[in-house]
Structures are given as C-alpha cells and as structure tokens.
Design an enzyme around this catalytic site. Structure first.
Site, PDB file in Angstrom:
ATOM      1  N   LYS A 194      20.051  95.799  34.709  1.00 18.86           N
ATOM      2  CA  LYS A 194      20.765  94.861  35.581  1.00 18.86           C
ATOM      3  C   LYS A 194      20.579  93.458  35.028  1.00 18.86           C
ATOM      4  CE  LYS A 194      21.050  93.079  40.261  1.00 18.86           C
ATOM      5  NZ  LYS A 194      20.740  93.301  41.671  1.00 18.86           N
ATOM      6  N   LYS A 247      24.716  97.258  35.233  1.00 13.40           N
ATOM      7  CA  LYS A 247      25.360  96.309  36.140  1.00 13.40           C
ATOM      8  C   LYS A 247      25.292  94.908  35.577  1.00 13.40           C
ATOM      9  CE  LYS A 247      24.695  94.609  40.772  1.00 13.40           C
ATOM     10  NZ  LYS A 247      23.782  94.548  41.862  1.00 13.40           N
TER      11      LYS A 247
HETATM   12  C1  PBG Z   1      20.518  92.671  45.356  1.00  9.78           C
HETATM   13  C2  PBG Z   1      21.824  93.062  44.762  1.00  9.78           C
HETATM   14  C3  PBG Z   1      22.800  92.222  44.198  1.00  9.78           C
HETATM   15  C4  PBG Z   1      23.900  93.041  43.933  1.00  9.78           C
HETATM   16  C5  PBG Z   1      23.558  94.338  44.288  1.00  9.78           C
HETATM   17  N1  PBG Z   1      22.256  94.338  44.781  1.00  9.78           N
HETATM   18  C6  PBG Z   1      22.814  90.764  43.997  1.00  9.78           C
HETATM   19  C7  PBG Z   1      21.799  90.144  43.121  1.00  9.78           C
HETATM   20  O1  PBG Z   1      21.047  90.796  42.411  1.00  9.78           O
HETATM   21  O2  PBG Z   1      21.723  88.916  43.163  1.00  9.78           O
HETATM   22  C8  PBG Z   1      25.207  92.568  43.380  1.00  9.78           C
HETATM   23  C9  PBG Z   1      26.411  93.421  43.708  1.00  9.78           C
HETATM   24  C10 PBG Z   1      27.728  92.783  43.460  1.00  9.78           C
HETATM   25  O3  PBG Z   1      27.828  91.617  42.988  1.00  9.78           O
HETATM   26  O4  PBG Z   1      28.747  93.442  43.735  1.00  9.78           O
HETATM   27  N2  PBG Z   1      19.405  92.788  44.591  1.00  9.78           N
END
Ligand code: PBG
Length: 325
Positions: A194, A247
């Site tokens: 991520k 992601k």
């Molecule tokens: C929380 C999380 C996030 C997303 C999914 N889980 C945001 C972040 O890490 O700041 C993003 C999902 C999206 O943008 O569709 N940890």
C-alpha cells in the site's frame, strides 16, 4: 502476407473467442461506508453517486449487492469525533459501529463475504493509522491494538479482516490473536503493498480521516519502489495472509503483475477513491465515456493479474455485464 492478426478481430464472435481475460461478478469487492443514525444516505462530495449509509440502509445495500452477484463487501465506518482518541478505544469496542454493522450484515446476508478495514485512522484523534507518541506513529503498540481490533471483528462475525495500516508484523500478530481467540477460520486480506498516495483524497473526505499532522510516508510505501512491494508481500504471505492486495490500482498495475508472479494466493487490487473520482469527473464533463472507461479499467486489472478488484463501480459493472452483447 500469410500472417494477419486482424483475422481474429473480424467480428464480435471471433473476438470473444480470442478473448484472453474476462471480468465477472465474482472478481468484485464492494466498499461500503457506514455512519451512525438511521435512514441516512449522504453522497460523498468528491465521490459522485457514492454514499455513506446509516446501518439500516447499509444492510439493504449489502443485500442488494449480494443479490446482484457481488460476493464480498469491505466495510469502513465513520466514527463520531467524540469517540476518537490516541489509543483506538472505539476500534475495539464490541458494540462499536463496525462491530454492530458486521453482525447486522451477516444476519441479513449470511453468504455475503464480510471483510473489514483494520486500521486506526477513522478512530484516531490524529487521523493516523496508528498510535502517536512524540510525533511518531509507533509500530509495536499499534500492532497490539490492531490484533485486538481484528479479534473483535471476528467475534462479530467478519469473514475476513483487512489490515490497511502497513505496520510491520501486523499480519503475524493478527493471525496469532485470531488463532488463540478461537477464530481459525477468519481470513486475512492484507493490504501488503500500500503506497503513500494522493489518490486516497476522496476516501479521507468520506471518513473525515485525513492525517491531522504530517503524512503517512513513514508507514505507507514510497511510490518509487517495486522491489520493496515484493518484500512486503512475501512477508505478509509468510505471516499468514490469505489474500494480498496492491493499492492504489491503475498507477500500480506493474506492481500487481510483479506480485502475481511471486505468490500463489489470490491477489487483489484496489481501484481507489481518487481513481473513481477521476473517471466520474471526466465523464461529467463529457470528456470520457464512463461505462467504457470503467470496463477498460477493470480489464486492465485482470490482465495485470488481479483476481479480485475492490471498486466503487461494482453496481455499474454488474449492470454492464448483464447488458453485454
Ligand atoms: C485506511 C484506508 C485508506 C483507504 C483504505 N483504507 C486511506 C488511507 O490509508 O489514508 C483508501 C481507500 C480509497 O482511497 O479508496 N487505512
């Protein structure tokens, strides 16, 4: 000329016979945003036609998704500000909004796979995914809370917990906690690669979870790196992840492909909020055909090697799949 690749493209039927990759409902995971209240359906300003639902309507939405053939939902909750602290107190509350949502949705649609976000940001007074000490997000104390949070989701009936925090060692800690707490069948879909991405902007509007200071670069990955994504992913597999995830999506399809070639378990990709917003914004101006942009994007995930795609377009995709041909 004897060799003419265009022969395989002369008509609809032969093109379908020569198709290398397909997209089906079973590839989809639908994110669902839940807020307190009843009969609440709020459109998220930066995510047109996507909504936060109170639990009563979220249950209806989950049933609709399952009826349409979407096999899984990924739950996110928006916590009231008064419940936020720096310890994740509300994150582990057995009667918190997340835990109540899991119970209600599993009761209404038992065969729907319920996956839950495991990270502290919606519950954090600092808007960070972990506990903050002296301006730092501290790893090991955060992992302890994440493991308790995962157990509380499993106890409420979650099928999969989805740690999205990028702390080190959290998959192993969550796996161990689930085993010793009597939840050997609760799976882990880990956000293993991520990235620290600007494409989460609209999501943070949806959950009011933007970091209060700094950014998330000390835990989420540097967009310049791909070898590190493999390292992170293999660690999560070793620690017991059942599904790994990359992601954001489209800007990281090379990472999806590389991960696919390194692991044998299902690979998911998250077509995140900013990617949804870009298509919506361009389509609203008449600059792109939304349906074609969505389907082409989904096929690109499949071609890169994603088995599963988390996307805010699930219902639109089902509609389009049903009207093909
Ligand atoms: C929380 C999380 C996030 C997303 C999914 N889980 C945001 C972040 O890490 O700041 C993003 C999902 C999206 O943008 O569709 N940890």
């Amino acid at each position: 000329m004897h060799i003419r690749p265009r022969r395989l493209r002369t008509g609809t039927s032969i093109r379908s016979m020569a198709t290398e990759h397909t997209l089906g409902a079973s590839n989809l995971i639908a994110p669902v945003f839940i807020v307190e209240g009843s009969n609440v359906q709020e459109e998220i300003p930066s995510m047109p036609n996507y909504f936060r639902y109170s639990l009563d309507l979220a249950v209806e939405e989950a049933k609709t998704l399952f009826t349409l053939g979407v096999p899984a939902v990924l739950l996110f909750i928006k916590a009231d500000d008064a419940l936020k602290d720096n310890k994740g107190t509300e994150a582990v509350n057995p009667d918190g909004l997340m835990q109540r949502s899991i119970r209600a949705i599993k009761a209404a649609a038992p065969e729907l796979v319920v996956m839950t976000d495991v990270a502290l940001d919606p519950y954090s007074s600092f808007g960070h995914d972990g506990i903050v000490e002296n301006g730092q997000v501290v790893n090991d104390p955060t992992v302890q809370v994440l493991a308790q949070m995962a157990v509380s989701h499993a106890a409420a009936g979650a099928d999969f917990v989805a740690p999205s925090d990028m702390m080190d060692g959290r998959v192993a800690a969550i796996r161990e906690a689930l085993e010793v707490s009597g939840f050997p069948n609760t799976g882990i879909m880990s956000y293993s690669a991520k990235y620290a991405s600007c494409f989460y902007g609209p999501f943070r509007d949806a959950l009011d979870s933007a970091p209060g200071f700094g950014d998330k670069k000390t835990y989420q990955m540097n967009p310049a790196n791909i070898r590190e994504a493999i390292r992170e992913t293999l660690l999560d597999v070793e620690e017991g992840a059942d599904i790994v995830m990359v992601k954001p999506g489209v800007p990281y399809l090379d990472v999806v492909r590389a991960v696919r070639e390194h692991v044998d378990i299902p690979v998911a990709a998250y077509h995140v909020s900013g990617e949804y917003a870009m298509i919506k914004a361009a389509a609203a101006r008449g600059w792109l055909n939304e349906e074609q942009a969505v389907m082409e994007t989904m096929l690109s995930f499949r071609r890169a090697g994603a088995d599963l795609i988390a996307t805010y377009f699930c219902k639109d995709i089902i509609r389009m799949l049903q009207s093909v041909r």
